[in-house]
Design an enzyme around this catalytic site. Structure first.
Site, PDB file in Angstrom:
ATOM      1  N   SER A 177      32.223 -61.869 -31.445  1.00 24.77           N
ATOM      2  CA  SER A 177      31.755 -63.240 -31.620  1.00 24.77           C
ATOM      3  C   SER A 177      30.426 -63.452 -30.926  1.00 24.77           C
ATOM      4  CB  SER A 177      32.801 -64.179 -31.018  1.00 24.77           C
ATOM      5  OG  SER A 177      32.280 -65.475 -30.904  1.00 24.77           O
ATOM      6  N   TYR A 206      39.095 -66.672 -23.806  1.00 23.78           N
ATOM      7  CA  TYR A 206      38.948 -66.150 -25.168  1.00 23.78           C
ATOM      8  C   TYR A 206      37.628 -65.385 -25.299  1.00 23.78           C
ATOM      9  CZ  TYR A 206      36.903 -66.240 -29.806  1.00 23.78           C
ATOM     10  OH  TYR A 206      36.229 -65.878 -30.938  1.00 23.78           O
ATOM     11  N   LYS A 265      36.558 -61.086 -25.856  1.00 28.32           N
ATOM     12  CA  LYS A 265      35.628 -60.462 -26.817  1.00 28.32           C
ATOM     13  C   LYS A 265      34.657 -59.544 -26.069  1.00 28.32           C
ATOM     14  CE  LYS A 265      37.344 -62.208 -30.533  1.00 28.32           C
ATOM     15  NZ  LYS A 265      38.205 -61.340 -31.331  1.00 28.32           N
TER      16      LYS A 265
END
Ligand code: UD1
Length: 339
Positions: free
Chosen positions: A125, A150, A154
Site C-alpha cells: 500500500s 495496519y 505492510k
C-alpha cells in the site's frame, strides 16, 4: 499454469481472479471467508465461464498451509491478498493484525521454499509512504513510520520479503503499492461489499446515494489543497487487477531486475474528496447529501503516485477514467441493493 490467489473472494482478489482467467491462467483461491462471501465464486464463474478451485482455511495456520501446498503441487506463482485491512480496527486489535498479516506471509514464504513455488506478488500500500515530503511519490521516495498497525504490517511484510529474497535466490517477490482502489467490474457481478458501516470513501458515497446512510461526512476542508479537502490517487479496481497479471507475467518470463521489486500502482492523478463527490453526483445524476466535519485522525493531507517507473517496467498503465470508475461503483451498489 496454476496461480494461487489468497484472499481471492475479496474485493481486489476477485477482480484479479477474473483477469487471470481472462488471460488463460488456472486459478486456485484460498480464503477463510472472514470478510467475503462464497457466492463470489458463482459470480466469477458467470463472468469468465470458469469456476476457480477453492479452499477455505486460514493461512496463519501453518499446518493447513503446508497441507495445501502438498495437495496443490502444480502452482507456478502466488498473489497474496489475504490480510486484515481496516486502519481504525487495527489500532484496537493490533496483535490480531500483526499475527494474521505477518504469519500468513511467513507461512506462504516457507511453503514456497519447501514446495518450489518461485514467485509471489504481494498486496502492499501507498500507506508505507506516510505523508510524503515531495509529491508525487516515486518508488525512490523514502518510506515513513506507519500511522497504524495496519500500515506497519505492510511495511514489515515488505521487509520480510526483501530479507528473505536476499538470502534465497530461488524466491522472487514483487510488492505492489496500491493507491486508493475504487469501482467495480463492468458487469456489476463483483465489487466491494464492506461489512457494516464503510470506512472508505466510495462505498460510503454509494451507500448514501442508495439510501442506506443518511449523509456523507467529508473529513476536513482545511487541508493545504486546492479546495481544502484531502487528495488521493483513486485507481480503478480492474486496472489494478490487470497490474497483478502483468507482475505475474514479468516473473514467469524472468524479466525481473532483482528478485525483490516494488512498484507504485496508481493513476498519477490526485482528486480531492470534494472533486470526487461532485464527479460522482454529476456522472450518476443522483442526489447525495453531504456535510463537512472535522478531520479524521490519522489521515494524511495528500498523496498521489508518480507512475513513470511502474509504467515503463511493467508495461502497464491505468486506463479507465474517473467517470467510468464512479459509474461502475454506482452500478454495483444499485445491483447489490436491488435498485
Ligand atoms: C487508507 C490507506 C490505504 C488503505 C486504506 C484501507 C493511506 C494513504 N491510505 O486509505 O493504504 O488501504 O486506508 O482502508 O494511508 N473520507 C471522507 N469521508 C468518509 C470516508 C473517507 O471524507 O466517510 C475521506 C478520507 O478522510 C480521505 C479520503 O476520503 O481523505 C479517502 O479515504 P479512504 O477511502 O478511507 O482511504 P484512505 O484513508 O486514503
Amino acid at each position: 499454469m496454476q496461480i494461487l490467489v489468497t484472499g481471492g473472494t475479496g474485493y481486489i482478489g476477485s477482480h484479479t481472479v477474473v483477469e487471470l482467467q481472462n488471460q488463460g491462467y488456472d486459478v486456485v483461491i484460498v480464503d477463510n471467508l472472514s470478510n467475503s462471501q462464497i457466492e463470489v465464486l458463482d459470480n466469477i464463474e458467470k463472468i469468465t465461464g470458469i469456476r476457480p478451485a477453492f479452499e477455505q482455511f486460514d493461512l496463519s495456520e501453518r499446518d493447513k498451509t503446508d497441507a495445501f501446498f502438498k495437495k496443490y503441487n502444480n502452482i507456478s506463482a502466488i498473489i497474496h491478498f489475504a490480510a486484515f485491512k481496516a486502519v481504525g480496527e487495527s489500532v484496537q486489535k493490533s496483535l490480531e493484525y500483526y499475527r494474521n498479516n505477518l504469519v500468513s506471509l511467513m507461512n506462504l514464504l516457507e511453503g514456497m521454499k519447501k514446495y518450489s513455488v518461485p514467485h509471489m506478488v504481494f498486496s502492499s500500500s501507498c500507506t508505507v509512504y506516510g505523508q510524503p515530503d515531495v509529491l508525487p511519490v516515486t518508488e525512490e521516495t523514502p518510506r515513513k513510520e506507519a500511522e497504524s498497525p495496519y500500515g506497519n504490517t505492510k511495511a514489515i511484510c515488505e521487509d520480510i520479503m526483501r530479507d528473505y529474497c536476499k538470502s534465497n535466490e530461488d524466491i522472487n517477490c514483487i510488492a505492489l503499492r496500491y493507491f486508493n482502489p475504487i469501482g467495480a467490474h463492468e458487469t456489476a457481478l463483483i465489487g466491494e461489499l464492506p461489512v457494516g458501516v464503510p470506512n472508505n470513501l466510495v462505498p460510503f458515497i454509494t451507500q448514501t446515494a442508495a439510501g442506506l446512510r443518511e449523509e456523507l461526512s467529508i473529513f476536513g476542508d482545511n487541508y493545504n489543497t486546492e479546495d481544502g479537502t484531502a487528495v488521493r490517487d483513486y485507481i480503478n479496481v480492474v486496472d489494478l487487477a490487470k497490474a497483478h497479471v502483468v507482475a505475474i507475467d514479468r516473473m514467469l518470463k524472468e524479466k525481473q531486475k532483482a528478485n525483490y521489486e516494488y512498484f507504485n500502482v496508481g493513476t498519477g492523478e490526485g482528486y480531492s474528496v470534494m472533486q470526487l463527490v461532485k464527479a460522482f453526483i454529476e456522472v450518476n445524476k443522483v442526489d447525495l447529501k453531504y456535510k463537512v466535519v472535522g478531520r479524521r485522525s490519522g489521515d494524511i493531507e495528500k498523496i498521489w503516485a508518480d507512475t513513470t517507473y511502474g509504467n515503463k517496467e511493467l508495461g502497464w498503465k491505468a486506463e479507465k477514467t474517473i467517470e467510468e470508475t464512479l459509474s461502475s461503483a454506482w452500478k454495483w451498489e444499485k445491483k447489490v441493493r436491488g435498485l
